[in-house]
Design an enzyme around this catalytic site. Structure first.
Site, PDB file in Angstrom:
ATOM      1  N   GLU A 283      43.121  21.879  -1.799  1.00 51.70           N
ATOM      2  CA  GLU A 283      43.546  23.126  -2.852  1.00 51.70           C
ATOM      3  C   GLU A 283      44.994  22.603  -3.058  1.00 51.70           C
ATOM      4  OE1 GLU A 283      43.878  26.967  -0.906  1.00 51.70           O
ATOM      5  OE2 GLU A 283      41.495  26.917  -0.079  1.00 51.70           O
ATOM      6  N   LYS A 285      48.629  22.970  -4.099  1.00 49.88           N
ATOM      7  CA  LYS A 285      49.868  23.679  -3.087  1.00 49.88           C
ATOM      8  C   LYS A 285      50.705  24.177  -4.057  1.00 49.88           C
ATOM      9  CE  LYS A 285      52.591  22.656   1.031  1.00 49.88           C
ATOM     10  NZ  LYS A 285      54.027  23.477   0.495  1.00 49.88           N
ATOM     11  N   ARG A 290      54.847  32.792   0.185  1.00 48.93           N
ATOM     12  CA  ARG A 290      53.635  33.415   0.920  1.00 48.93           C
ATOM     13  C   ARG A 290      53.523  34.627   1.021  1.00 48.93           C
ATOM     14  NH1 ARG A 290      51.169  30.018   5.795  1.00 48.93           N
ATOM     15  NH2 ARG A 290      49.433  31.213   6.317  1.00 48.93           N
ATOM     16  N   ARG A 305      56.039  35.689   4.926  1.00 51.05           N
ATOM     17  CA  ARG A 305      55.554  34.827   5.870  1.00 51.05           C
ATOM     18  C   ARG A 305      56.074  35.184   7.236  1.00 51.05           C
ATOM     19  NH1 ARG A 305      57.192  30.227   8.443  1.00 51.05           N
ATOM     20  NH2 ARG A 305      55.843  28.616   8.504  1.00 51.05           N
ATOM     21  N   ARG A 450      50.173  25.701  14.315  1.00 51.06           N
ATOM     22  CA  ARG A 450      50.019  24.635  13.588  1.00 51.06           C
ATOM     23  C   ARG A 450      49.032  23.595  14.218  1.00 51.06           C
ATOM     24  NH1 ARG A 450      53.902  23.430   9.848  1.00 51.06           N
ATOM     25  NH2 ARG A 450      55.547  24.788  10.946  1.00 51.06           N
TER      26      ARG A 450
HETATM   27  P1  ATP Z   1      54.993  25.465   7.224  1.00 50.33           P
HETATM   28  O1  ATP Z   1      54.571  26.633   6.505  1.00 50.33           O
HETATM   29  O2  ATP Z   1      54.217  24.525   7.360  1.00 50.33           O
HETATM   30  O3  ATP Z   1      56.086  25.895   8.357  1.00 50.33           O
HETATM   31  P2  ATP Z   1      56.833  25.358   5.155  1.00 50.33           P
HETATM   32  O4  ATP Z   1      57.265  27.032   5.221  1.00 50.33           O
HETATM   33  O5  ATP Z   1      57.894  24.317   4.853  1.00 50.33           O
HETATM   34  O6  ATP Z   1      55.986  24.869   6.235  1.00 50.33           O
HETATM   35  P3  ATP Z   1      55.170  24.004   3.504  1.00 50.33           P
HETATM   36  O7  ATP Z   1      55.496  22.673   4.051  1.00 50.33           O
HETATM   37  O8  ATP Z   1      55.514  24.264   1.868  1.00 50.33           O
HETATM   38  O9  ATP Z   1      55.825  25.402   4.007  1.00 50.33           O
HETATM   39  O10 ATP Z   1      53.439  24.089   3.690  1.00 50.33           O
HETATM   40  C1  ATP Z   1      52.730  25.258   3.983  1.00 50.33           C
HETATM   41  C2  ATP Z   1      52.963  26.487   2.904  1.00 50.33           C
HETATM   42  O11 ATP Z   1      52.478  26.264   1.561  1.00 50.33           O
HETATM   43  C3  ATP Z   1      52.092  27.625   3.266  1.00 50.33           C
HETATM   44  O12 ATP Z   1      52.843  28.595   4.250  1.00 50.33           O
HETATM   45  C4  ATP Z   1      52.088  28.393   1.885  1.00 50.33           C
HETATM   46  O13 ATP Z   1      53.036  29.230   1.872  1.00 50.33           O
HETATM   47  C5  ATP Z   1      52.089  27.344   1.045  1.00 50.33           C
HETATM   48  N1  ATP Z   1      50.926  27.304  -0.071  1.00 50.33           N
HETATM   49  C6  ATP Z   1      50.698  26.898  -1.125  1.00 50.33           C
HETATM   50  N2  ATP Z   1      49.575  26.725  -1.625  1.00 50.33           N
HETATM   51  C7  ATP Z   1      48.785  26.948  -0.620  1.00 50.33           C
HETATM   52  C8  ATP Z   1      47.377  26.962  -0.413  1.00 50.33           C
HETATM   53  N3  ATP Z   1      46.555  26.714  -1.445  1.00 50.33           N
HETATM   54  N4  ATP Z   1      47.065  27.027   0.791  1.00 50.33           N
HETATM   55  C9  ATP Z   1      47.686  27.410   1.851  1.00 50.33           C
HETATM   56  N5  ATP Z   1      49.337  27.578   1.766  1.00 50.33           N
HETATM   57  C10 ATP Z   1      49.847  27.300   0.465  1.00 50.33           C
END
Ligand code: ATP
Length: 610
Positions: A283, A285, A290, A305, A450
């Site tokens: 998918e 990103k 979130r 989140r 995770r």
């Molecule tokens: P994490 O959520 O892994 O602790 P982080 O908040 O720094 O780390 P990212 O590293 O950016 O977040 O990666 C995960 C986040 O990406 C998810 O929590 C969500 O908010 C976002 N996201 C964006 N697109 C998608 C998608 N298609 N599916 C799932 N998550 C997505």
């Protein structure tokens, strides 16, 4: 329970510098608390007067608390303000003035936990004209009856800053410890634990201690499983008190109560991803924020989140949940991003983030309409979908959404070819997106963890770590030279050890902080700073001030190195440290326990040395 007794416990907890000791004292407190009070006391331990996800703002700022202290003690506001400027902690100020009240407390009576709690709830609920006076009156009434120690905590609660340093994992450990005798009745658990211990050749001398440690871990795991799908630790403690372990069965995923989000692992290439999970959904990103959206008939809840209630901020999404979701009861999750419908362009994060606001919501809704790209569904009507494989959930999600302008499915493909994955990645980047998230087609929704159910692949940053590290601020240094103006020169940060529920030092950061950052940060940290190291912090470096682990910051660094001065993932006398660390942003959407973990840092280190 008398509030005096609770304050005595809080006092001991506040002064302990060992996390183990803290868990023991907390277990004793929760063990002797009755059914009527357990929920309230768990909330208070979390520093709130409601569940984590509930909005319970008191509306009482520092000024009003100073006024209430003045009202109930007979000292002048000026005298109290002066002390506050010196002390920086209204709790200590209240303690001092309330223990030498000038006026005899006319209507004072012994305070119970119920009375304190009920006044605090009333304070948070009153609104409209006259509410300020009423809030003041309710607070002064409590302080009027309170002893010095009691007032210390009463004054801190409305500021949501109890300074006890208790984290949710400590509360869960304490609850687990109190279930030990019941756990010993679980034959299958006992057999499994004993078998493992025999295999490990655990010595007779430490057998009992080790057995109980493992059993407590098992109990804690059961509690956490429920907390992950029902973010209300107070209610969980209450049901455990009423029904013991069996009560856990009654806790179910519920529209309106947030689920802890599933998190993504990281890998460095399409090859690694396909090798790890085979054919997968890939998918786009999206770089927004979130949201977990709940619906039950006409009622909508939108959570961040971190499970904060943000419903009122997003009238456009609320409306779309009614118009575009073909079910009465649902829990879905997606990434909201500002989107220009006419040019079909995603707007940069700096614009999306402007929608997280308390005021002028309508204006910004028009200026930056959000698009919610949904990627998961956990509940439809009475059906809990969390255990179903991703591919089935995705199918249900597709059927759930009516076409419309606000809610859409994430763009996705299914593939087991690295070339296709790479092409999709490049396409996403060219559209201004962050990269991709690959999803294991057979994985269930793993709340609060995770795992390799989701794997993120981001644009790599040449010559630097491929991902940033989210560190927790554990202390700060007052500045030298020009920086003394701001009272802050550098930050000491740590990563989280999930196993031990501790924050261990990983980097001292002096760069990346603008002047504005510095003074804002100093204000934020001063409120939670102390000369005493918090019980859940481990560091050999001694900052000028320690701070309670609360704020998470995003850090970029050139590399991870072994260092004798830091304690994260310590092996053979050396911990892991960040080289040339700089602060990128404050991650207000993360709890300290959601910062980068010791284990993750170690993985990132290994990947880098490979
Ligand atoms: P994490 O959520 O892994 O602790 P982080 O908040 O720094 O780390 P990212 O590293 O950016 O977040 O990666 C995960 C986040 O990406 C998810 O929590 C969500 O908010 C976002 N996201 C964006 N697109 C998608 C998608 N298609 N599916 C799932 N998550 C997505």
């Amino acid at each position: 329970m008398q509030f005096k007794e609770l304050s005595r416990y809080f006092e001991v907890i506040e002064s302990t510098s060992s996390r183990l000791e803290m868990t023991k004292i907390l277990a004793e407190l929760l063990g002797k608390t009755d059914e009527k009070n357990i929920k309230k006391i768990v909330f208070l331990c979390q520093g709130k007067i409601g569940a984590n996800y509930e909005k319970t703002e008191s509306g009482l700022g520092e000024k009003m608390i100073i006024e209430a202290i003045a009202k109930s003690t007979g000292f002048t506001k000026k005298e109290i303000e002066k002390k506050f400027r010196e002390q920086g902690d209204l709790g200590l100020v209240a303690e001092e003035f309330c223990s030498k009240k000038k006026q005899s407390a006319l209507f004072s009576s012994e305070l119970t936990v119920e009375k304190v709690f009920s006044n605090l709830i009333k304070i948070s609920k009153v609104e409209g004209t006259g509410s300020r006076d009423l809030k003041l009156k309710l607070m002064a009434e409590l302080l009027n009856s309170a002893s010095g120690t009691e007032s210390k905590f009463i004054a801190r609660i409305p500021l949501e800053n109890l300074r006890l340093g208790i984290g949710d994992p400590t509360i869960m450990d304490a609850l687990a410890a109190n279930l030990l005798e019941e756990g010993k009745q679980k034959k299958d658990w006992i057999e499994k634990i004993e078998k493992e211990m025999k295999e490990k050749k655990i010595k007779e001398k430490i057998w009992k201690e080790e057995f109980e440690r493992r059993l407590k871990l098992k109990l804690r795991e059961k509690i956490e499983e429920k907390y992950n799908i029902y973010s209300d630790l107070g209610s969980i403690a209450e049901i455990l008190k009423q029904k013991g372990l069996a009560g856990l069965k009654e806790i179910k995923i519920t529209a309106g109560i947030p689920i802890r989000p599933t998190l993504a692992e990281r890998l460095n290439s399409a090859e690694e991803i396909i090798k790890k999970i085979g054919k997968c959904a890939v998918e786009a990103k999206y770089d927004g924020f979130r949201l977990q959206c709940h619906k039950n008939g006409k009622k909508i809840w939108i959570y961040s989140r971190q499970s904060e209630n943000m419903t009122e901020m997003f009238p456009d999404i609320m409306k779309a949940m009614q118009e575009q979701i073909k079910a009465e009861k649902v829990i879905i999750e997606g990434e909201a991003i500002a989107f220009n419908e006419s040019t079909e362009e995603f707007l940069p994060f700096q614009m999306t983030i402007q929608r997280k606001r308390k005021y002028r919501i309508e204006d910004k809704t028009k200026e930056f309409p959000l698009k919610l790209f949904v990627f998961d569904v956990m509940l439809i009507e009475e059906e809990n979908l969390m255990e179903k494989p991703f591919i089935e959930r995705r199918k249900k999600l597709k059927e759930l959404i009516k076409k419309g302008k606000t809610i859409a499915l994430t763009k996705a493909i299914e593939t087991d070819k690295t070339k296709k994955l790479d092409e999709f990645f490049d396409e996403s980047i060219s559209k201004g997106l962050e990269g991709i998230i690959a999803k294991d087609l057979n994985a269930r929704y793993i709340a609060g963890a995770r795992k390799f159910a989701w794997i993120k692949l981001k644009k790599s940053y040449k010559g630097e770590l491929t991902d940033s590290v989210d560190g927790v601020i554990i202390g700060y240094y007052t500045g030298k030279g020009k920086r003394t103006e701001f009272g802050l020169g550098a930050l000491l940060t740590g990563v989280y050890s999930k196993k031990e529920d501790l924050f261990k030092s990983v980097a001292k950061i002096g760069t990346g902080l603008t002047e504005k950052n510095l003074s804002e940060m100093e204000k934020l940290l001063k409120k939670i700073s102390s000369k005493k190291k918090p019980a859940r912090v481990e560091s050999e470096l001694k900052p000028d001030f320690w701070v309670e682990p609360k704020h998470v910051i995003e850090i970029r660094a050139d590399e991870i190195t072994r260092s004798p001065i830091h304690l994260a993932a310590k092996k053979e006398g050396k911990g892991l440290a960040l080289r040339f660390p700089r602060m990128i942003s404050i991650r207000s959407d993360k709890k300290p326990e959601e910062a980068t973990t010791e284990e993750e840092l170690e993985k990132m280190f290994k990947k880098q040395t490979k």
